[in-house]
Write a protein that holds these residues in place. Sequence first.
Motif, PDB file in Angstrom:
ATOM      1  N   LEU A 146       0.772  -1.366   0.208  1.00  0.00           N
ATOM      2  CA  LEU A 146      -0.079   0.151   0.094  1.00  0.00           C
ATOM      3  C   LEU A 146       0.988   1.280   0.039  1.00  0.00           C
ATOM      4  N   LEU A 147       2.189   1.218   0.101  1.00  0.00           N
ATOM      5  CA  LEU A 147       2.909   2.189   0.235  1.00  0.00           C
ATOM      6  C   LEU A 147       3.217   3.148  -1.097  1.00  0.00           C
ATOM      7  N   THR A 148       2.211   3.165  -2.030  1.00  0.00           N
ATOM      8  CA  THR A 148       2.214   3.887  -3.091  1.00  0.00           C
ATOM      9  C   THR A 148       1.031   4.690  -3.053  1.00  0.00           C
ATOM     10  N   LYS A 149       1.043   6.103  -3.808  1.00  0.00           N
ATOM     11  CA  LYS A 149      -0.269   6.980  -3.774  1.00  0.00           C
ATOM     12  C   LYS A 149      -1.079   6.403  -4.799  1.00  0.00           C
ATOM     13  N   THR A 150      -1.046   5.614  -5.728  1.00  0.00           N
ATOM     14  CA  THR A 150      -1.852   5.107  -6.785  1.00  0.00           C
ATOM     15  C   THR A 150      -2.657   4.077  -6.320  1.00  0.00           C
ATOM     16  N   LEU A 186      -1.017   5.835   6.233  1.00  0.00           N
ATOM     17  CA  LEU A 186       0.169   5.182   5.584  1.00  0.00           C
ATOM     18  C   LEU A 186       0.991   6.155   4.831  1.00  0.00           C
ATOM     19  N   VAL A 187       0.113   6.866   4.056  1.00  0.00           N
ATOM     20  CA  VAL A 187       0.528   7.692   2.865  1.00  0.00           C
ATOM     21  C   VAL A 187      -0.077   9.206   3.003  1.00  0.00           C
ATOM     22  N   LYS A 188       0.715  10.209   3.104  1.00  0.00           N
ATOM     23  CA  LYS A 188       0.402  11.665   2.792  1.00  0.00           C
ATOM     24  C   LYS A 188       0.979  12.093   1.896  1.00  0.00           C
ATOM     25  N   TYR A 226      -3.696  14.234  -0.746  1.00  0.00           N
ATOM     26  CA  TYR A 226      -4.023  12.725  -0.780  1.00  0.00           C
ATOM     27  C   TYR A 226      -3.644  12.217   0.576  1.00  0.00           C
ATOM     28  N   TYR A 227      -4.531  11.759   1.168  1.00  0.00           N
ATOM     29  CA  TYR A 227      -4.501  10.827   2.324  1.00  0.00           C
ATOM     30  C   TYR A 227      -4.886   9.293   2.241  1.00  0.00           C
ATOM     31  N   HIS A 228      -4.044   8.339   2.896  1.00  0.00           N
ATOM     32  CA  HIS A 228      -4.129   6.907   3.044  1.00  0.00           C
ATOM     33  C   HIS A 228      -4.533   6.565   4.289  1.00  0.00           C
ATOM     34  N   PHE A 229      -5.594   6.512   4.800  1.00  0.00           N
ATOM     35  CA  PHE A 229      -5.886   6.007   6.287  1.00  0.00           C
ATOM     36  C   PHE A 229      -6.192   4.612   6.405  1.00  0.00           C
ATOM     37  N   ARG A 268      -7.153  -3.954   8.441  1.00  0.00           N
ATOM     38  CA  ARG A 268      -8.292  -4.705   7.824  1.00  0.00           C
ATOM     39  C   ARG A 268      -9.017  -3.735   6.914  1.00  0.00           C
ATOM     40  N   MET A 269      -9.013  -2.439   7.376  1.00  0.00           N
ATOM     41  CA  MET A 269      -9.600  -1.530   6.454  1.00  0.00           C
ATOM     42  C   MET A 269      -8.852  -0.260   6.166  1.00  0.00           C
ATOM     43  N   SER A 270      -8.955   0.354   5.021  1.00  0.00           N
ATOM     44  CA  SER A 270      -8.486   1.023   4.380  1.00  0.00           C
ATOM     45  C   SER A 270      -9.262   2.245   3.544  1.00  0.00           C
ATOM     46  N   ILE A 271      -9.068   3.479   3.832  1.00  0.00           N
ATOM     47  CA  ILE A 271      -9.755   4.590   3.368  1.00  0.00           C
ATOM     48  C   ILE A 271      -8.874   5.436   2.692  1.00  0.00           C
ATOM     49  N   ILE A 272      -9.113   5.859   1.410  1.00  0.00           N
ATOM     50  CA  ILE A 272      -8.140   6.730   0.580  1.00  0.00           C
ATOM     51  C   ILE A 272      -9.098   8.106   0.281  1.00  0.00           C
ATOM     52  N   MET A 273      -8.624   9.219   0.558  1.00  0.00           N
ATOM     53  CA  MET A 273      -9.237  10.460   0.342  1.00  0.00           C
ATOM     54  C   MET A 273      -8.204  11.414  -0.220  1.00  0.00           C
ATOM     55  N   LYS A 274      -8.900  11.992  -1.400  1.00  0.00           N
ATOM     56  CA  LYS A 274      -7.987  12.900  -2.018  1.00  0.00           C
ATOM     57  C   LYS A 274      -8.873  14.365  -2.478  1.00  0.00           C
ATOM     58  N   THR A 275      -8.303  15.383  -2.455  1.00  0.00           N
ATOM     59  CA  THR A 275      -9.168  16.481  -3.034  1.00  0.00           C
ATOM     60  C   THR A 275      -9.199  16.498  -4.588  1.00  0.00           C
ATOM     61  N   LYS A 276     -10.129  17.385  -4.714  1.00  0.00           N
ATOM     62  CA  LYS A 276     -10.193  17.600  -6.325  1.00  0.00           C
ATOM     63  C   LYS A 276      -8.896  18.446  -6.764  1.00  0.00           C
TER      64      LYS A 276
END
Length: 235
Positions: free
Chosen positions: A16-20, A90-92, A100-103, A119-127
């Motif tokens: 998971l340590l990549t932003k894509t 994991l990633v900011k 971009y944030y990967h929680f 077990r759970m991953s949430i990725i959020m990004k701005t426009k």
Amino acid sequence: MNKDVNNRHSLTITSLLTKTSTSIVTLTLLLSLTLMLPNQANAASKEYESYKRIKLGMTVTDVAKSIYGKSYKSHLKEENNVKTLNSKFLVKDIQKDYKYYHFVYYPKKKSKGNLFEYRMSIIMKTKQKGNTLYVVEKSYEPTKPSSKSFYKGKKPKEGTTLTTVDKSVSGKGLGVFVSHYTRDYSKVGEVVGKNKVEYSKKETWIYYNTQSSTGKTKYSLPFKYDYKKKVYILN
């Protein structure tokens, strides 16, 4: 079809340590969430119920309300000119054009090097040029996935619906899935290269472990949701 039981979308730090996040297996869907998510996956689990409440397209404030309820404000903070979660990530990736944030939530176990799997991953990004975080990816792994056996003479076939495969294995269908993943960058945009942004459509995957009737052959079955036919299809 991949017969390797290793899930290419598993929620590990190494994957998971990549932003894509193209290697992981992450709803504002045309259908309701209850139609999209199977009921077999630890239906009584508070963690799974929390996962189901989070939908693609939610703002960071919506997510905080969904996870933390009335105390949601205490789990939000302002940084880098954006409102974000005060949670494990994991990633900011903070850029001029986007944030971009990967929680991650619910650690599965502690492993060598002090690394955790979640077990759970949430990725959020701005426009692009925006300052509001939206959910663009999410994924979940139950604690105890099933591994059902195919009836004698049966085996997985690409293009088959999940319902059909359900009837080809012993017991009550495929049981608890290995992982669920869904993504949607159609409105937010995904940065895939230097100065390149793609607005890819939503997609949803679900993975199951199965085996042959003798147990000698192991299968990892990736089902992709077909939004037109409204069914999961084995890929």
